[in-house]
Write an enzyme that holds these catalytic residues in place. Sequence first.
Site, PDB file in Angstrom:
ATOM      1  N   GLU A 187      -4.295   7.113  -3.182  1.00 42.32           N
ATOM      2  CA  GLU A 187      -3.682   5.862  -2.749  1.00 42.32           C
ATOM      3  C   GLU A 187      -3.610   4.800  -3.838  1.00 42.32           C
ATOM      4  O   GLU A 187      -4.428   4.764  -4.745  1.00 42.32           O
ATOM      5  CB  GLU A 187      -4.363   5.297  -1.482  1.00 42.32           C
TER       6      GLU A 187
ATOM      7  N   TYR B  59       0.859  -1.188   0.000  1.00 46.85           N
ATOM      8  CA  TYR B  59       0.000   0.000   0.000  1.00 46.85           C
ATOM      9  C   TYR B  59       0.891   1.232   0.000  1.00 46.85           C
ATOM     10  O   TYR B  59       1.879   1.292   0.722  1.00 46.85           O
ATOM     11  CB  TYR B  59      -0.877   0.001   1.263  1.00 46.85           C
TER      12      TYR B  59
END
Length: 377
Positions: free
Chosen positions: A188, A100
């Site tokens: 993101e 991530y």
Amino acid sequence: MKIHEYQAKEIFASYGIPTPKEKLATTPDEIKTHAKEIGLPVVVKAQVHVGGRGKAGGIKLATDESELEKATQILGMRIKGIEVKKVLVAEAISIKGESYLGFIVDRSSQKIVAMASSEGGVEIEEVARRNPKAIQKLYIDPLLGIQPYQMRTLATFLYGDKGLIKSAIKITQALYQIMVEKDCSLIEINPLVRTEDGRLIALDAKINFDDNGLYRHPEIESLRDLEAEDRNEIDAREYGLSYVRLDGKIGCVVNGAGLAMATMDLVKHFGEEPANFLDIGGSSSPEKVKNALSILLRDENVKVILFNIFGGITRCDDVAQGILQARDELKIAHPIVVRLTGTNEAQARELLKESGLLFATGMEEAARLAIEKLRGV
Ligand code: GDP
Ligand code: MN
């Protein structure tokens, strides 16, 4: 403002962040054409503004024709109440690892925060709860911008291999650049995947923009997908109202954002939940009150309606008239509690005298009355 994955990935690509080969489709035939062009296996992904599409059945891998046929059924399905009208057909990547990488504006520190996690593919909030050590967080000085050592820290937190670290630094830099240049509130990549052949690819993309910065970016405003937004919030915007749907049972109609917040607080304070935030603004004509009620009543959870109006520019008698008109025209059977005070309060009271509505002078009294009605006391 939110945009879809495919739109976010186009922005990624224009900043040099690697993304899979992929194409948007709106019909089953289009899905098949794209799949043929890209070559099986492909992944078909629902384009809706909600997370966790995978779990909800909105992401399907197709290795052959029959699986592709099944994947076309994503079109038209509902995910968390939203109909899927577009899908992304993407080359299937063979994944060796998922991480991530993201940036978010942190209000309390008044800085952009960078976050990296070796546990990609799951929601970052979940990782934060379960295994906070798996997240590397760095605060970025707004004047200096992201520093090379910070990018290196993030990249080495995620990877050990020199080549991967180098690519991760490049991606981090590009991501930060988008964050700042496009006035994002959140950006993101989840997951950022490592492929069998040692490359990094953004398999998913999420970008939220700060609405207050949109006037500087007409090209982003034009990415808005009205069909994907809450119909009620769009209608409210057109009527000049601000409306946000919540989960409670007490529908609130208030003039002024501050008073609306205070009203919601009071409802919560006395142990119930508001069904919505709704600010009808100043100088509220009977028409506006009617529009507000028509939007509020689309929510089946609403059992009691609570008006809290402070008459300044807004005239209480105008609002009273609107309530009565709306109740007749929309055939409202819900109990209605009205707190009106200020300009033309006496006239408003006169108008509502025979109406059977519950009248309150104070806010607290009004919130209590609404809750009593809800609980059937
Ligand atoms: P989200 O569930 O809405 O966040 O959708 P994502 O695009 O992040 O996909 C969810 C998960 O599906 C990823 O974490 C991957 O594990 C898997 N996935 C998505 N695309 C591919 C692909 O091309 N190949 C493989 N093997 N898995 C994929
Ligand atoms: Mn994802």
